[in-house]
Enzyme design. Structure first.
Site, mmCIF file in Angstrom:
data_model
loop_
_atom_site.group_PDB
_atom_site.id
_atom_site.type_symbol
_atom_site.label_atom_id
_atom_site.label_comp_id
_atom_site.label_asym_id
_atom_site.label_seq_id
_atom_site.Cartn_x
_atom_site.Cartn_y
_atom_site.Cartn_z
ATOM 1 N N SER A 7 0.851 -1.183 0.000
ATOM 2 C CA SER A 7 0.000 0.000 0.000
ATOM 3 C C SER A 7 0.887 1.233 0.000
ATOM 4 O O SER A 7 1.658 1.451 0.939
ATOM 5 C CB SER A 7 -0.879 0.023 1.253
ATOM 6 O OG SER A 7 -1.340 1.348 1.464
ATOM 7 N N HIS A 32 -1.378 -1.375 -4.280
ATOM 8 C CA HIS A 32 -2.609 -1.055 -3.560
ATOM 9 C C HIS A 32 -2.714 0.458 -3.363
ATOM 10 O O HIS A 32 -1.823 1.088 -2.790
ATOM 11 C CB HIS A 32 -2.596 -1.778 -2.213
ATOM 12 C CG HIS A 32 -3.856 -1.648 -1.418
ATOM 13 N ND1 HIS A 32 -4.992 -2.406 -1.668
ATOM 14 C CD2 HIS A 32 -4.166 -0.860 -0.365
ATOM 15 C CE1 HIS A 32 -5.934 -2.082 -0.807
ATOM 16 N NE2 HIS A 32 -5.462 -1.146 0.001
ATOM 17 N N ASP A 34 -4.823 3.417 -1.718
ATOM 18 C CA ASP A 34 -5.818 3.767 -0.705
ATOM 19 C C ASP A 34 -6.367 5.161 -0.970
ATOM 20 O O ASP A 34 -5.711 6.160 -0.689
ATOM 21 C CB ASP A 34 -5.190 3.709 0.685
ATOM 22 C CG ASP A 34 -4.995 2.279 1.155
ATOM 23 O OD1 ASP A 34 -5.981 1.515 1.109
ATOM 24 O OD2 ASP A 34 -3.872 1.926 1.552
ATOM 25 N N MET A 36 -8.788 7.979 0.050
ATOM 26 C CA MET A 36 -9.529 8.418 1.249
ATOM 27 C C MET A 36 -9.998 9.849 1.053
ATOM 28 O O MET A 36 -9.238 10.692 0.567
ATOM 29 C CB MET A 36 -8.628 8.366 2.477
ATOM 30 C CG MET A 36 -8.016 7.013 2.739
ATOM 31 S SD MET A 36 -7.116 7.043 4.301
ATOM 32 C CE MET A 36 -6.355 5.410 4.259
ATOM 33 N N HIS A 65 -8.596 0.835 -3.521
ATOM 34 C CA HIS A 65 -9.447 0.623 -2.343
ATOM 35 C C HIS A 65 -10.101 1.964 -2.028
ATOM 36 O O HIS A 65 -9.443 2.882 -1.545
ATOM 37 C CB HIS A 65 -8.554 0.111 -1.193
ATOM 38 C CG HIS A 65 -9.260 -0.027 0.107
ATOM 39 N ND1 HIS A 65 -8.586 -0.187 1.303
ATOM 40 C CD2 HIS A 65 -10.585 -0.043 0.420
ATOM 41 C CE1 HIS A 65 -9.464 -0.288 2.289
ATOM 42 N NE2 HIS A 65 -10.676 -0.192 1.783
ATOM 43 N N MET A 67 -12.102 4.368 -0.035
ATOM 44 C CA MET A 67 -12.662 4.708 1.282
ATOM 45 C C MET A 67 -13.252 6.102 1.155
ATOM 46 O O MET A 67 -12.734 7.092 1.697
ATOM 47 C CB MET A 67 -11.550 4.646 2.341
ATOM 48 C CG MET A 67 -11.132 3.217 2.642
ATOM 49 S SD MET A 67 -9.519 3.126 3.449
ATOM 50 C CE MET A 67 -8.476 3.157 1.996
ATOM 51 N N MET A 136 -11.016 -5.813 6.163
ATOM 52 C CA MET A 136 -10.156 -4.883 6.907
ATOM 53 C C MET A 136 -9.779 -5.526 8.236
ATOM 54 O O MET A 136 -10.651 -5.935 8.996
ATOM 55 C CB MET A 136 -10.899 -3.578 7.193
ATOM 56 C CG MET A 136 -11.258 -2.709 6.004
ATOM 57 S SD MET A 136 -9.891 -1.976 5.079
ATOM 58 C CE MET A 136 -8.791 -1.361 6.321
ATOM 59 N N GLY A 141 -8.296 4.152 7.506
ATOM 60 C CA GLY A 141 -7.948 5.566 7.681
ATOM 61 C C GLY A 141 -6.456 5.805 7.784
ATOM 62 O O GLY A 141 -5.967 6.818 7.315
ATOM 63 N N GLY A 143 -2.287 3.968 8.042
ATOM 64 C CA GLY A 143 -1.371 2.843 8.016
ATOM 65 C C GLY A 143 -0.767 2.654 9.397
ATOM 66 O O GLY A 143 -0.944 3.482 10.288
ATOM 67 N N GLY A 144 -0.082 1.545 9.580
ATOM 68 C CA GLY A 144 0.681 1.327 10.807
ATOM 69 C C GLY A 144 -0.123 0.987 12.043
ATOM 70 O O GLY A 144 0.366 1.116 13.156
ATOM 71 N N ASP A 174 -6.365 -6.536 4.665
ATOM 72 C CA ASP A 174 -5.796 -5.186 4.624
ATOM 73 C C ASP A 174 -5.682 -4.622 6.039
ATOM 74 O O ASP A 174 -6.685 -4.327 6.675
ATOM 75 C CB ASP A 174 -6.701 -4.298 3.752
ATOM 76 C CG ASP A 174 -6.086 -2.936 3.484
ATOM 77 O OD1 ASP A 174 -4.963 -2.666 3.957
ATOM 78 O OD2 ASP A 174 -6.746 -2.139 2.793
ATOM 79 N N GLY A 175 -4.445 -4.478 6.499
ATOM 80 C CA GLY A 175 -4.191 -3.827 7.784
ATOM 81 C C GLY A 175 -3.365 -4.670 8.732
ATOM 82 O O GLY A 175 -3.744 -5.785 9.089
ATOM 83 N N GLY A 176 -2.207 -4.159 9.098
ATOM 84 C CA GLY A 176 -1.382 -4.818 10.106
ATOM 85 C C GLY A 176 -0.774 -6.140 9.688
ATOM 86 O O GLY A 176 -0.425 -6.956 10.542
ATOM 87 N N GLY A 196 1.474 -2.143 4.123
ATOM 88 C CA GLY A 196 1.945 -0.767 3.969
ATOM 89 C C GLY A 196 3.198 -0.522 4.772
ATOM 90 O O GLY A 196 4.319 -0.587 4.276
ATOM 91 N N SER A 197 3.001 -0.277 6.077
ATOM 92 C CA SER A 197 4.134 0.086 6.931
ATOM 93 C C SER A 197 5.179 -1.021 6.991
ATOM 94 O O SER A 197 6.377 -0.734 7.074
ATOM 95 C CB SER A 197 3.639 0.445 8.335
ATOM 96 O OG SER A 197 2.794 -0.563 8.826
HETATM 97 C C1 DX5 Z 1 -5.932 1.520 5.906
HETATM 98 C C2 DX5 Z 1 -5.567 1.118 4.513
HETATM 99 C C3 DX5 Z 1 -4.486 0.113 4.406
HETATM 100 C C4 DX5 Z 1 -3.193 0.532 5.047
HETATM 101 C C5 DX5 Z 1 -2.441 -0.684 5.464
HETATM 102 O O1 DX5 Z 1 -7.066 2.309 5.871
HETATM 103 O O2 DX5 Z 1 -6.692 0.579 3.839
HETATM 104 O O3 DX5 Z 1 -4.287 -0.275 3.070
HETATM 105 O O4 DX5 Z 1 -2.384 1.298 4.223
HETATM 106 O O5 DX5 Z 1 -1.291 -0.262 6.131
HETATM 107 P P1 DX5 Z 1 -0.551 -1.204 7.168
HETATM 108 O O6 DX5 Z 1 -0.047 -2.389 6.414
HETATM 109 O O7 DX5 Z 1 0.543 -0.326 7.682
HETATM 110 O O8 DX5 Z 1 -1.544 -1.585 8.228
HETATM 111 ZN ZN ZN Z 2 -6.364 -0.380 1.796
#
Ligand code: DX5
Ligand code: ZN
Length: 217
Positions: A7, A32, A34, A36, A65, A67, A136, A141, A143-144, A174-176, A196-197
């Site tokens: 991401s 990916h 994001d 927003m 994605h 949002m 999710m 909203g 990353g990290g 998606d996430g963590g 992402g992170s």
């Molecule tokens: C959060 C995003 C994710 C996010 C994931 O709203 O949809 O795609 O970037 O980031 P990590 O991998 O750091 O949780």
């Molecule tokens: Zn995402």
């Protein structure tokens, strides 16, 4: 088959072009994106002007994605930019089925994205029509954030329902995502992994992507 989708939310936006090239060279399967809007989620990222620029240099499939509270407005421009996967959150539209069909008619793969608090059963009626489901594992909203294990039950319920109705729908998480949970997620049935992170906060993207792959049996 495991698909790693970095991401770019966690990328350095001041050198986005370089970052895209770096993750592609590091072995990313999907990019990916994001999107927003500051309404559906309490953060704002980028929209079509930036995605259009990314599309000019990306060689891997792009995964948008959405949002946002008006996902419909993005479908046509995303198709024109050559995006492959598009997901939106079902609570943002009145006619989920119609919007899914529209994405597919535009030649893209359609997915529904579910927040951690959304029951997975909500999308069972439309499951056979979907190309993928984005679960999710953090609240959208930022990353990290820390991975929410409640997603395992949802994966199981989704897989059980797919077996029951004989549907094949890809599951994206998606996430963590890190090397500590990707193995068990893959075992549960996830095939697309957003990270992402985990990737961008390292100075060695290739090593991180490789570490994710190696953690899947
Ligand atoms: C959060 C995003 C994710 C996010 C994931 O709203 O949809 O795609 O970037 O980031 P990590 O991998 O750091 O949780
Ligand atoms: Zn995402």
């Amino acid at each position: 088959m495991v698909k790693i989708a970095p991401s770019i939310l966690s990328a350095d936006f001041m050198k986005l072009g370089e970052e895209i090239r770096s993750i592609e060279n590091a072995g990313a399967d999907i990019i990916h994106l994001d999107v927003m809007d500051g309404h559906f989620v309490p953060n704002t990222t980028f929209g079509m002007p930036i995605i259009g620029q990314i599309a000019k240099i990306a060689t891997k499939p792009m995964d948008a994605h959405l949002m946002v509270t008006n996902p419909h407005d993005y479908f046509q421009p995303l198709a024109e930019a050559g995006v492959t996967y598009v997901s939106f959150h079902p609570e943002t539209v009145f006619h989920v089925h119609r919007e899914v069909r529209l994405i597919q008619e535009l030649g893209m793969k359609a997915g529904l994205a579910l927040n951690p608090g959304k029951p997975v059963q909500d999308i069972f009626p439309i499951l056979p029509e979907l190309d993928f489901v984005l679960l999710m594992s953090v609240n959208p909203g930022y990353g990290g954030q820390k991975f929410l294990p409640l997603v395992y039950d949802k994966i199981k319920m989704l897989k059980d329902e797919m077996t029951r109705i004989g549907a094949e729908v890809e599951i994206e998480i998606d996430g963590g995502v890190t090397h500590t949970n990707i193995g068990s997620l893959a075992e549960a049935g996830v095939t697309m992994f957003v990270a992402g992170s985990y990737i961008f906060q390292s100075d060695h993207y290739e090593k991180q992507i490789e570490r994710l792959r190696c953690s899947v049996n």
